[in-house]
Design a protein around this motif. Structure first.
Motif, PDB file in Angstrom:
ATOM      1  N   GLU A  84     -14.594   0.510 -19.024  1.00  0.00           N
ATOM      2  CA  GLU A  84     -14.228   1.919 -18.884  1.00  0.00           C
ATOM      3  C   GLU A  84     -13.660   2.519 -20.168  1.00  0.00           C
ATOM      4  O   GLU A  84     -14.033   3.633 -20.561  1.00  0.00           O
ATOM      5  N   ALA A  85     -12.797   1.807 -20.853  1.00  0.00           N
ATOM      6  CA  ALA A  85     -12.198   2.332 -22.090  1.00  0.00           C
ATOM      7  C   ALA A  85     -13.230   2.507 -23.201  1.00  0.00           C
ATOM      8  O   ALA A  85     -13.010   3.256 -24.155  1.00  0.00           O
ATOM      9  N   CYS A  86     -14.375   1.846 -23.075  1.00  0.00           N
ATOM     10  CA  CYS A  86     -15.416   1.929 -24.098  1.00  0.00           C
ATOM     11  C   CYS A  86     -16.117   3.281 -24.104  1.00  0.00           C
ATOM     12  O   CYS A  86     -16.818   3.612 -25.067  1.00  0.00           O
ATOM     13  N   ALA A  87     -15.919   4.074 -23.059  1.00  0.00           N
ATOM     14  CA  ALA A  87     -16.565   5.388 -22.978  1.00  0.00           C
ATOM     15  C   ALA A  87     -16.084   6.316 -24.085  1.00  0.00           C
ATOM     16  O   ALA A  87     -16.754   7.299 -24.400  1.00  0.00           O
ATOM     17  N   SER A  88     -14.964   6.014 -24.713  1.00  0.00           N
ATOM     18  CA  SER A  88     -14.465   6.870 -25.793  1.00  0.00           C
ATOM     19  C   SER A  88     -15.164   6.591 -27.127  1.00  0.00           C
ATOM     20  O   SER A  88     -15.002   7.340 -28.080  1.00  0.00           O
ATOM     21  N   SER A  89     -15.954   5.530 -27.196  1.00  0.00           N
ATOM     22  CA  SER A  89     -16.657   5.175 -28.431  1.00  0.00           C
ATOM     23  C   SER A  89     -18.029   5.854 -28.474  1.00  0.00           C
ATOM     24  O   SER A  89     -18.888   5.599 -27.623  1.00  0.00           O
ATOM     25  N   ALA A  90     -18.234   6.711 -29.488  1.00  0.00           N
ATOM     26  CA  ALA A  90     -19.528   7.385 -29.630  1.00  0.00           C
ATOM     27  C   ALA A  90     -20.654   6.367 -29.804  1.00  0.00           C
ATOM     28  O   ALA A  90     -21.745   6.543 -29.259  1.00  0.00           O
ATOM     29  N   ARG A  93     -21.406   4.886 -26.416  1.00  0.00           N
ATOM     30  CA  ARG A  93     -22.100   5.862 -25.556  1.00  0.00           C
ATOM     31  C   ARG A  93     -23.577   5.930 -25.942  1.00  0.00           C
ATOM     32  O   ARG A  93     -24.448   6.007 -25.086  1.00  0.00           O
ATOM     33  N   MET A  94     -23.843   5.891 -27.244  1.00  0.00           N
ATOM     34  CA  MET A  94     -25.233   5.905 -27.717  1.00  0.00           C
ATOM     35  C   MET A  94     -25.952   4.628 -27.272  1.00  0.00           C
ATOM     36  O   MET A  94     -27.100   4.667 -26.849  1.00  0.00           O
ATOM     37  N   TYR A 173     -32.288  14.628 -25.272  1.00  0.00           N
ATOM     38  CA  TYR A 173     -30.980  14.024 -25.118  1.00  0.00           C
ATOM     39  C   TYR A 173     -29.982  15.079 -24.685  1.00  0.00           C
ATOM     40  O   TYR A 173     -29.850  16.116 -25.319  1.00  0.00           O
ATOM     41  N   ASP A 174     -29.303  14.881 -23.591  1.00  0.00           N
ATOM     42  CA  ASP A 174     -28.304  15.815 -23.109  1.00  0.00           C
ATOM     43  C   ASP A 174     -26.931  15.187 -23.250  1.00  0.00           C
ATOM     44  O   ASP A 174     -26.604  14.237 -22.538  1.00  0.00           O
ATOM     45  N   PRO A 175     -26.093  15.691 -24.181  1.00  0.00           N
ATOM     46  CA  PRO A 175     -24.771  15.095 -24.387  1.00  0.00           C
ATOM     47  C   PRO A 175     -23.931  15.096 -23.127  1.00  0.00           C
ATOM     48  O   PRO A 175     -23.040  14.276 -22.978  1.00  0.00           O
ATOM     49  N   GLU A 176     -24.218  16.003 -22.197  1.00  0.00           N
ATOM     50  CA  GLU A 176     -23.460  16.027 -20.946  1.00  0.00           C
ATOM     51  C   GLU A 176     -23.671  14.740 -20.153  1.00  0.00           C
ATOM     52  O   GLU A 176     -22.827  14.353 -19.355  1.00  0.00           O
ATOM     53  N   ASP A 177     -24.810  14.082 -20.391  1.00  0.00           N
ATOM     54  CA  ASP A 177     -25.084  12.818 -19.696  1.00  0.00           C
ATOM     55  C   ASP A 177     -24.081  11.750 -20.070  1.00  0.00           C
ATOM     56  O   ASP A 177     -23.915  10.769 -19.358  1.00  0.00           O
ATOM     57  N   GLU A 178     -23.422  11.903 -21.199  1.00  0.00           N
ATOM     58  CA  GLU A 178     -22.524  10.868 -21.701  1.00  0.00           C
ATOM     59  C   GLU A 178     -21.142  10.916 -21.082  1.00  0.00           C
ATOM     60  O   GLU A 178     -20.404   9.955 -21.133  1.00  0.00           O
ATOM     61  N   ILE A 179     -20.753  12.023 -20.500  1.00  0.00           N
ATOM     62  CA  ILE A 179     -19.364  12.237 -20.155  1.00  0.00           C
ATOM     63  C   ILE A 179     -18.797  11.120 -19.291  1.00  0.00           C
ATOM     64  O   ILE A 179     -17.730  10.601 -19.566  1.00  0.00           O
ATOM     65  N   GLU A 180     -19.488  10.725 -18.258  1.00  0.00           N
ATOM     66  CA  GLU A 180     -18.987   9.679 -17.373  1.00  0.00           C
ATOM     67  C   GLU A 180     -19.698   8.343 -17.590  1.00  0.00           C
ATOM     68  O   GLU A 180     -19.664   7.472 -16.747  1.00  0.00           O
ATOM     69  N   ARG A 181     -20.352   8.166 -18.722  1.00  0.00           N
ATOM     70  CA  ARG A 181     -21.149   6.972 -18.976  1.00  0.00           C
ATOM     71  C   ARG A 181     -20.258   5.816 -19.428  1.00  0.00           C
ATOM     72  O   ARG A 181     -19.432   5.971 -20.296  1.00  0.00           O
ATOM     73  N   ALA A 185     -22.612  -0.924 -18.620  1.00  0.00           N
ATOM     74  CA  ALA A 185     -22.532  -0.959 -17.159  1.00  0.00           C
ATOM     75  C   ALA A 185     -23.700  -0.180 -16.560  1.00  0.00           C
ATOM     76  O   ALA A 185     -24.260  -0.580 -15.544  1.00  0.00           O
ATOM     77  N   ASP A 186     -24.075   0.934 -17.196  1.00  0.00           N
ATOM     78  CA  ASP A 186     -25.232   1.707 -16.718  1.00  0.00           C
ATOM     79  C   ASP A 186     -26.491   0.870 -16.739  1.00  0.00           C
ATOM     80  O   ASP A 186     -27.312   0.924 -15.838  1.00  0.00           O
ATOM     81  N   PHE A 187     -26.653   0.110 -17.810  1.00  0.00           N
ATOM     82  CA  PHE A 187     -27.834  -0.733 -17.933  1.00  0.00           C
ATOM     83  C   PHE A 187     -27.882  -1.760 -16.808  1.00  0.00           C
ATOM     84  O   PHE A 187     -28.878  -1.919 -16.127  1.00  0.00           O
ATOM     85  N   TYR A 188     -26.755  -2.420 -16.578  1.00  0.00           N
ATOM     86  CA  TYR A 188     -26.736  -3.421 -15.526  1.00  0.00           C
ATOM     87  C   TYR A 188     -26.893  -2.779 -14.153  1.00  0.00           C
ATOM     88  O   TYR A 188     -27.518  -3.345 -13.268  1.00  0.00           O
ATOM     89  N   ALA A 189     -26.350  -1.583 -13.972  1.00  0.00           N
ATOM     90  CA  ALA A 189     -26.496  -0.885 -12.689  1.00  0.00           C
ATOM     91  C   ALA A 189     -27.964  -0.632 -12.403  1.00  0.00           C
ATOM     92  O   ALA A 189     -28.451  -0.882 -11.303  1.00  0.00           O
ATOM     93  N   ALA A 190     -28.684  -0.147 -13.413  1.00  0.00           N
ATOM     94  CA  ALA A 190     -30.116   0.108 -13.240  1.00  0.00           C
ATOM     95  C   ALA A 190     -30.833  -1.188 -12.934  1.00  0.00           C
ATOM     96  O   ALA A 190     -31.733  -1.241 -12.100  1.00  0.00           O
ATOM     97  N   PHE A 191     -30.445  -2.255 -13.592  1.00  0.00           N
ATOM     98  CA  PHE A 191     -31.079  -3.549 -13.388  1.00  0.00           C
ATOM     99  C   PHE A 191     -30.954  -3.985 -11.935  1.00  0.00           C
ATOM    100  O   PHE A 191     -31.914  -4.338 -11.285  1.00  0.00           O
ATOM    101  N   PHE A 192     -29.741  -3.899 -11.391  1.00  0.00           N
ATOM    102  CA  PHE A 192     -29.535  -4.365 -10.017  1.00  0.00           C
ATOM    103  C   PHE A 192     -30.276  -3.490  -9.023  1.00  0.00           C
ATOM    104  O   PHE A 192     -30.850  -3.969  -8.072  1.00  0.00           O
ATOM    105  N   GLU A 193     -30.240  -2.188  -9.251  1.00  0.00           N
ATOM    106  CA  GLU A 193     -30.909  -1.263  -8.357  1.00  0.00           C
ATOM    107  C   GLU A 193     -32.413  -1.511  -8.293  1.00  0.00           C
ATOM    108  O   GLU A 193     -32.993  -1.562  -7.235  1.00  0.00           O
ATOM    109  N   GLU A 194     -33.032  -1.653  -9.453  1.00  0.00           N
ATOM    110  CA  GLU A 194     -34.491  -1.707  -9.523  1.00  0.00           C
ATOM    111  C   GLU A 194     -35.065  -3.085  -9.324  1.00  0.00           C
ATOM    112  O   GLU A 194     -36.081  -3.258  -8.671  1.00  0.00           O
TER     113      GLU A 194
END
Length: 196
Positions: A84-90, A93-94, A173-181, A185-194
């Protein structure tokens, strides 16, 4: 003898960053980008997450798919909070954006096509995948977590293909997509879902 005691002390007192190193290895393999310092700086050390990955990697190396999937699911849940704290790193996020794009490009083909390609690749490359799983476990067991993470990246590249960089400054690329990223974790979430 004095030198040995000093090394033992240094090893015992060094901060433990097993999973941060593991994820950094994954990012290095998948994206050819070094994010180790950033991950070590922001990721919470979670002994339980280390144990989950330990059991999951052991299961993958022995072909125990059900335990592997279960431990990946648990790792997802734990990683979200730990990153969670990693969300502050640009930079991270990239990384999250690039990994999400890689995953969505493959799985976004539709369930039938993506699973067919996944299964075909798994069948065609079964020996390479087995070797990668065994080397990943060896690296993990000897404490070479970044190398183990690289093998995980290689494993997924073998299954779903290489990542192609997307210009995160383009109109796609929509910077708004990054706000809660939360990176990775997003990558692993997609992995488990799909995939499971």
């Amino acid at each position: 003898n004095r030198k040995t005691k000093r090394m033992d002390f240094l090893l015992k007192s060094a901060p433990k960053t097993e999973v941060a190193d593991f994820y950094a290895g994954f990012v290095l393999s998948a994206l050819h980008l070094d994010a180790q310092a950033e991950l070590k700086d922001c990721m919470v050390r979670d002994k339980d997450l280390v144990d989950v990955w330990d059991a999951g990697i052991a299961a993958l190396s022995t072909g125990d798919e059900e335990t592997w999937k279960s431990n990946f699911s648990t790792a997802l849940e734990r990683s979200q909070d730990d990153l969670e704290a990693c969300a502050s790193s640009a930079k991270l996020r990239m990384v999250g954006y690039q990994l999400d794009h890689w995953w969505e490009t493959f799985w976004g083909q539709g369930d039938d096509e993506s699973m067919k390609q996944h299964d075909d690749s798994k069948t065609k490359n079964w020996l390479s995948l087995k070797k990668l799983a065994l080397v990943m476990r060896f690296n993990w067991e000897i404490g070479s977590y970044k190398e183990a993470g690289k093998r995980l990246g290689d494993y997924w590249k073998t299954l779903i293909g290489e990542h192609e960089w997307v210009d995160h400054l383009s109109n796609r690329y929509d910077p708004e997509d990054e706000i809660e990223r939360y990176p990775l974790a997003d990558f692993y979430a997609a992995f488990f879902e799909e995939a499971h």
